[in-house]
Design an enzyme around this catalytic site. Sequence first.
Site, PDB file in Angstrom:
ATOM      1  N   HIS A 168      -5.628  -1.165  -2.222  1.00 42.29           N
ATOM      2  CA  HIS A 168      -4.884  -2.417  -2.386  1.00 42.29           C
ATOM      3  C   HIS A 168      -5.817  -3.612  -2.542  1.00 42.29           C
ATOM      4  CE1 HIS A 168      -0.588  -3.043  -2.471  1.00 42.29           C
ATOM      5  NE2 HIS A 168      -0.725  -4.230  -1.914  1.00 42.29           N
TER       6      HIS A 168
ATOM      7  N   ARG B 288      -0.471  -0.676  -7.733  1.00 43.99           N
ATOM      8  CA  ARG B 288      -0.352  -0.105  -6.400  1.00 43.99           C
ATOM      9  C   ARG B 288      -0.903   1.316  -6.483  1.00 43.99           C
ATOM     10  NH1 ARG B 288       4.820  -2.481  -7.440  1.00 43.99           N
ATOM     11  NH2 ARG B 288       5.270  -4.275  -6.081  1.00 43.99           N
TER      12      ARG B 288
ATOM     13  N   LYS C 187       8.149  -0.180  -7.592  1.00 43.69           N
ATOM     14  CA  LYS C 187       9.123  -0.054  -6.508  1.00 43.69           C
ATOM     15  C   LYS C 187      10.543  -0.109  -7.050  1.00 43.69           C
ATOM     16  CE  LYS C 187       6.346  -1.882  -2.683  1.00 43.69           C
ATOM     17  NZ  LYS C 187       6.249  -2.922  -1.641  1.00 43.69           N
TER      18      LYS C 187
ATOM     19  N   TYR D 148      -1.498 -15.787  -3.427  1.00 45.97           N
ATOM     20  CA  TYR D 148      -2.778 -15.872  -4.137  1.00 45.97           C
ATOM     21  C   TYR D 148      -3.128 -17.310  -4.498  1.00 45.97           C
ATOM     22  CZ  TYR D 148      -2.189 -10.885  -4.256  1.00 45.97           C
ATOM     23  OH  TYR D 148      -2.010  -9.581  -3.873  1.00 45.97           O
TER      24      TYR D 148
ATOM     25  N   ARG E 199      -6.200  -4.416  -6.067  1.00 49.19           N
ATOM     26  CA  ARG E 199      -5.005  -5.109  -6.568  1.00 49.19           C
ATOM     27  C   ARG E 199      -5.061  -6.588  -6.183  1.00 49.19           C
ATOM     28  NH1 ARG E 199       0.614  -4.457  -7.902  1.00 49.19           N
ATOM     29  NH2 ARG E 199       2.047  -5.535  -6.487  1.00 49.19           N
TER      30      ARG E 199
ATOM     31  N   HIS F 219       6.123  -8.091  -8.654  1.00 49.94           N
ATOM     32  CA  HIS F 219       6.758  -8.734  -7.507  1.00 49.94           C
ATOM     33  C   HIS F 219       8.158  -9.197  -7.886  1.00 49.94           C
ATOM     34  CE1 HIS F 219       2.645  -9.877  -5.538  1.00 49.94           C
ATOM     35  NE2 HIS F 219       3.006  -8.653  -5.275  1.00 49.94           N
TER      36      HIS F 219
END
Length: 299
Positions: free
Chosen positions: A245, A149, A173, A280, A248, A271
């Site tokens: 992004h 990110r 995150k 994806y 990514r 994630h």
Amino acid sequence: MLWQSYTKGFKAYLKLERSLSGNSVDAYLSDVDKLRQYFNSINATPNLNDITISDIKSFISWLHNLGMLATTQARVISGLKAFFSFLMIEEVIENNPTALIEAPKLIRKLPDTLNIHEINALIDAIDASKPEGMRNKAIIEVLYGCGLRVSELTELKISNLFPQIEFIKVIGKGNKERLIPIGGTALKLVDIYITQVRVHAKIKKGNEDFIFLNRSGTKLSRISIFNLIKTLAASTGLKKAISPHTLRHSFATHLIEGGADLRAVQEMLGHSSITTTEIYTHIDRDYLREVITQFHPRA
């Protein structure tokens, strides 16, 4: 505009009255700071009470032109709404310029990606003879090679590089740490930047450990990375609307199309849920459908 004074009050309001976590408070303050950056970019310093809905709309267009995702724009708008609501409560302003502003509608769609030729074109467009050239090449390689990110890239530290085992440690995150493999090309460019370019920089106190620095000797901002990608895309004639992004997304897409295990990709992307990574696989299905359409005689 007395940004510093009012953002301090806003910070106290978020902590004490809304009981938000430190990370949430930082996110709100970052959203407000983007508006300050916008006004700086157009050499304007309006009083808070003079900011109009037209200014906010122009600001949102500025975010869009930087290549920010609709989800990011929506979050920034939410942060600004909270800030101007706070200013109304404190009777700093008489009218709320964000009151009639709506966040962009969020449509779940497959993310845009770049193929390897387009990524190579971005890297080749960077002038390595300029002081920031080697840094920018390393940035693109790390974004694509590690699937980071943009905030993870700007926070990346020298102390979290492990070149002997070709891994980097990333703070994602929720302050969650994860280890990600870093390829030889990206690692080589980072090493060249650190040992041959960055070593000559006058680094401001508190920024010594951050890998990627600006000309002022402080860590790069998110906006500067968006501007870099936008400039490179324009210089290569790329017609796709891309952002950091996008690299990514390309990282994940190319791994899945190459047969990588979904759980491994989930781990590298950071994630928390496998369902987020599964988008994806839909890209992969589209790719397979194209193959059938193009090559199967009865398609």
